[in-house]
Motif scaffolding. Structure first.
Motif, PDB file in Angstrom:
ATOM      1  N   LEU A   1       0.858  -1.191   0.000  1.00 50.36           N
ATOM      2  CA  LEU A   1       0.000   0.000   0.000  1.00 50.36           C
ATOM      3  C   LEU A   1       0.895   1.242   0.000  1.00 50.36           C
ATOM      4  O   LEU A   1       1.236   1.791   1.048  1.00 50.36           O
ATOM      5  N   LYS A   2       1.281   1.689  -1.180  1.00 53.13           N
ATOM      6  CA  LYS A   2       2.303   2.726  -1.340  1.00 53.13           C
ATOM      7  C   LYS A   2       1.755   4.042  -1.913  1.00 53.13           C
ATOM      8  O   LYS A   2       2.538   4.906  -2.296  1.00 53.13           O
TER       9      LYS A   2
ATOM     10  N   ALA B   1      -1.183   9.667   2.489  1.00 53.71           N
ATOM     11  CA  ALA B   1      -0.206   8.582   2.373  1.00 53.71           C
ATOM     12  C   ALA B   1      -0.805   7.266   2.823  1.00 53.71           C
ATOM     13  O   ALA B   1      -1.377   7.170   3.924  1.00 53.71           O
ATOM     14  N   GLU B   2      -0.679   6.242   1.989  1.00 57.17           N
ATOM     15  CA  GLU B   2      -1.142   4.913   2.385  1.00 57.17           C
ATOM     16  C   GLU B   2      -0.208   4.309   3.423  1.00 57.17           C
ATOM     17  O   GLU B   2       0.987   4.650   3.516  1.00 57.17           O
TER      18      GLU B   2
ATOM     19  N   GLU C   1      -7.666   7.014   7.885  1.00 59.85           N
ATOM     20  CA  GLU C   1      -8.660   5.989   7.573  1.00 59.85           C
ATOM     21  C   GLU C   1      -8.204   4.705   8.239  1.00 59.85           C
ATOM     22  O   GLU C   1      -7.056   4.273   8.051  1.00 59.85           O
ATOM     23  N   ILE C   2      -9.086   4.095   9.022  1.00 61.21           N
ATOM     24  CA  ILE C   2      -8.702   2.971   9.859  1.00 61.21           C
ATOM     25  C   ILE C   2      -9.746   1.864   9.781  1.00 61.21           C
ATOM     26  O   ILE C   2     -10.948   2.121   9.851  1.00 61.21           O
ATOM     27  N   VAL C   3      -9.272   0.632   9.612  1.00 64.36           N
ATOM     28  CA  VAL C   3     -10.146  -0.542   9.656  1.00 64.36           C
ATOM     29  C   VAL C   3     -10.161  -1.039  11.093  1.00 64.36           C
ATOM     30  O   VAL C   3      -9.127  -1.424  11.647  1.00 64.36           O
ATOM     31  N   THR C   4     -11.328  -1.008  11.710  1.00 70.60           N
ATOM     32  CA  THR C   4     -11.460  -1.423  13.098  1.00 70.60           C
ATOM     33  C   THR C   4     -11.813  -2.914  13.176  1.00 70.60           C
ATOM     34  O   THR C   4     -11.979  -3.596  12.162  1.00 70.60           O
ATOM     35  N   ALA C   5     -11.918  -3.428  14.405  1.00 71.91           N
ATOM     36  CA  ALA C   5     -12.068  -4.869  14.610  1.00 71.91           C
ATOM     37  C   ALA C   5     -13.334  -5.436  13.993  1.00 71.91           C
ATOM     38  O   ALA C   5     -13.407  -6.639  13.696  1.00 71.91           O
TER      39      ALA C   5
ATOM     40  N   VAL D   1      -4.525   1.239  10.279  1.00 76.58           N
ATOM     41  CA  VAL D   1      -4.634   2.496   9.545  1.00 76.58           C
ATOM     42  C   VAL D   1      -4.143   2.272   8.125  1.00 76.58           C
ATOM     43  O   VAL D   1      -3.001   1.876   7.903  1.00 76.58           O
ATOM     44  N   THR D   2      -5.021   2.502   7.179  1.00 77.71           N
ATOM     45  CA  THR D   2      -4.671   2.291   5.767  1.00 77.71           C
ATOM     46  C   THR D   2      -4.276   3.578   5.056  1.00 77.71           C
ATOM     47  O   THR D   2      -3.670   3.533   3.983  1.00 77.71           O
ATOM     48  N   ARG D   3      -4.631   4.728   5.645  1.00 78.23           N
ATOM     49  CA  ARG D   3      -4.262   6.005   5.032  1.00 78.23           C
ATOM     50  C   ARG D   3      -4.131   7.082   6.109  1.00 78.23           C
ATOM     51  O   ARG D   3      -4.932   7.144   7.030  1.00 78.23           O
ATOM     52  N   PHE D   4      -3.078   7.885   5.966  1.00 73.03           N
ATOM     53  CA  PHE D   4      -2.840   9.025   6.846  1.00 73.03           C
ATOM     54  C   PHE D   4      -2.875  10.310   6.024  1.00 73.03           C
ATOM     55  O   PHE D   4      -2.391  10.337   4.886  1.00 73.03           O
ATOM     56  N   THR D   5      -3.410  11.372   6.605  1.00 73.86           N
ATOM     57  CA  THR D   5      -3.328  12.699   5.996  1.00 73.86           C
ATOM     58  C   THR D   5      -2.475  13.569   6.906  1.00 73.86           C
ATOM     59  O   THR D   5      -2.815  13.775   8.079  1.00 73.86           O
ATOM     60  N   TYR D   6      -1.346  14.052   6.356  1.00 77.50           N
ATOM     61  CA  TYR D   6      -0.367  14.794   7.156  1.00 77.50           C
ATOM     62  C   TYR D   6      -0.255  16.240   6.712  1.00 77.50           C
ATOM     63  O   TYR D   6      -0.446  16.572   5.537  1.00 77.50           O
ATOM     64  N   ARG D   7       0.155  17.076   7.631  1.00 72.38           N
ATOM     65  CA  ARG D   7       0.569  18.441   7.344  1.00 72.38           C
ATOM     66  C   ARG D   7       2.045  18.425   6.949  1.00 72.38           C
ATOM     67  O   ARG D   7       2.854  17.707   7.551  1.00 72.38           O
TER      68      ARG D   7
END
Length: 466
Positions: A95-96, A109-110, A166-170, A199-205
């Protein structure tokens, strides 16, 4: 539950990514983590997720079968949480995806990217987000634990620059979290580690970071030099972050042979700001003693990451802690303990904190050690199972000798120290809030291969039983 609950054909049918099992020729190279300590662990299957749907399906499968689930990005977990013995490894390294908006200074970012991949791409725009100090570390692990790196004093922890995730929970659901959407979960993943999902995706500053003044400075390891270095780092402008390693000199080609194995202070320094100001800032460090090696110069920020070590996979025991002060007496204690050991490599790493990191309220994120002043990490390499016990005894005694009033710990640098170690990473109010959020999103503790925070219901049951 055991691996007999797992149907490999059904798993392969369920996901788009590759499923690697013990019969495959690349099973061993794929199952190994960065540390050789955990080479005896043999997952039933390793799933190289191709997309978010693969992540959701593997999480659901692990929940339904009861198989232990390990999440891997960079594979640097010091406690061995990147692998499992008999369970499933969910490998995110395919996941790049990375999208950079240089105008808004935001990156999406994935979760399979490494710090080096992200940093190199962002540098093309003269921008950066602070991660750690090693290129191959995955952005997922370092972000979820806090993120202390070369920009920590200027721009804060990695989590201080996390806008959304974005996060996949249990339950297998994909959730978008930020300060307005499921804010408790967003609070928890900023320092609470991998306890709450994948967490499959992060949004960063992003921040403007172009030419820096940085590199390596090697000095003699005397009490005066060590204490003087820490004092200068504490007084320096926030644009400067440092990592001071008091260690046995490795056999670097530019060092004379008589220095190999002798104690030195090997400092990694990064001043992200005006070049002339950076040159002035690092000059007092050079004057602490005649440098053994001086590689401080203007350069690109990604060059701060050292070259990768290839197939080198060390065996090491580690401890992490915070220190309130470091004077010549503490420095002498460090030297005495390092000189008393005959380990092939031993090191005390010292990072002066403060700055932007300290200006965030301690309850704003699950990383609560905002007022901690100096982080110390102790490590001793060992040469096999028969050597480990005495290296553990040495490092425990060393940690006891250094311990000060600040009893906290940085969760990303914890080894396998049980619940007592994990509790050091979280003050009681933080721990209680995390346990409640864990109980809401992962009541059965599916995500337990981490520095684990049991769900509150589990905590109450164990307390009653005791």
């Amino acid at each position: 539950m055991t691996a007999t609950n797992l149907s490999i054909p059904a798993l392969r049918d369920a996901v788009r990514g590759r499923v690697i099992v013990p019969q495959d020729v690349d099973y061993d190279p794929t199952r190994f983590t960065v540390s050789a300590v955990f080479d005896d662990r043999r997952p039933a299957a390793i799933v190289r997720a191709a997309d978010v749907e693969d992540v959701r399906r593997v999480v659901t499968l692990a929940r339904e079968t009861g198989l232990e689930l390990a999440i891997r990005n960079g594979g640097h977990s010091m406690a061995g949480h990147s692998t499992t013995d008999g369970g499933i490894v969910l490998d995110l390294r395919e996941l790049k995806g990375l999208a950079i908006d240089p105008v808004r200074r935001i990156a999406s970012a994935e979760g399979g990217l490494t710090a080096g991949e992200y940093t190199t791409a962002a540098a093309e725009y003269g921008l950066a987000t602070g991660f750690g100090d090693t290129a191959s570390v995955g952005i997922s692990g370092i972000t979820l634990g806090g993120g202390i790196g070369y920009l920590v004093r200027q721009h804060g922890l990695t989590i201080d620059n996390l806008i959304a995730a974005e996060i996949v929970t249990a339950d297998g659901e994909l959730r978008h979290v930020d300060v307005e959407h499921e804010p408790d979960l967003f609070w928890a993943i900023r320092g609470g580690g991998g306890n709450f999902g994948v967490v499959t995706r992060f949004t960063y500053r992003l921040h403007p970071v172009d030419t820096i003044v940085g590199g390596m400075l090697m000095l003699p390891a005397t009490p005066e030099v060590i204490a003087g270095f820490i004092a200068l780092a504490d007084e320096a402008p926030e644009e400067l972050s440092t990592i001071a390693n008091v260690m046995t000199a490795p056999p670097m080609p530019f060092l004379p042979a008589e220095l190999h194995g002798k104690l030195v202070l090997l400092a990694l320094m990064s001043h992200a700001g005006d070049v002339e100001a950076g040159l002035r800032t690092v000059e007092p460090f050079r004057k602490l003693a005649t440098p053994i090696a001086d590689m401080l110069r203007p350069g690109r920020y990604p060059d701060m990451y050292p070259p990768e070590e290839g197939e080198y996979r060390p065996l090491a025991v580690t401890r992490t802690m915070f220190l309130d002060t470091l004077d010549t007496g503490v420095a002498q204690t460090i030297i005495d303990h390092l000189e008393a050991s005959d380990a092939p490599m031993r090191v005390t790493q010292l990072r002066v904190l403060g700055g932007a990191m300290a200006r965030v309220p301690s309850d704003a994120t699950a990383f609560a050690h905002r007022s901690s002043r100096i982080m110390a990490n102790l490590a001793s390499f060992y040469q096999g199972p028969d050597d480990r016990a005495r290296r553990e005894a040495w490092i425990d005694a060393f940690a006891t000798a250094l311990r000060q009033d600040d009893q906290g710990a940085y969760v990303n640098f914890l080894s396998d120290e049980g619940e007592e170690g994990v509790r050091r990473a979280y003050p009681s109010p933080t721990w209680e809030r995390l346990a409640a959020i864990k109980g809401r999103y992962d009541p059965t503790n599916l995500f337990r291969l981490n520095q684990n925070i049991p769900p509150r219901a589990d905590l109450e049951a164990r307390t009653a039983a005791a």
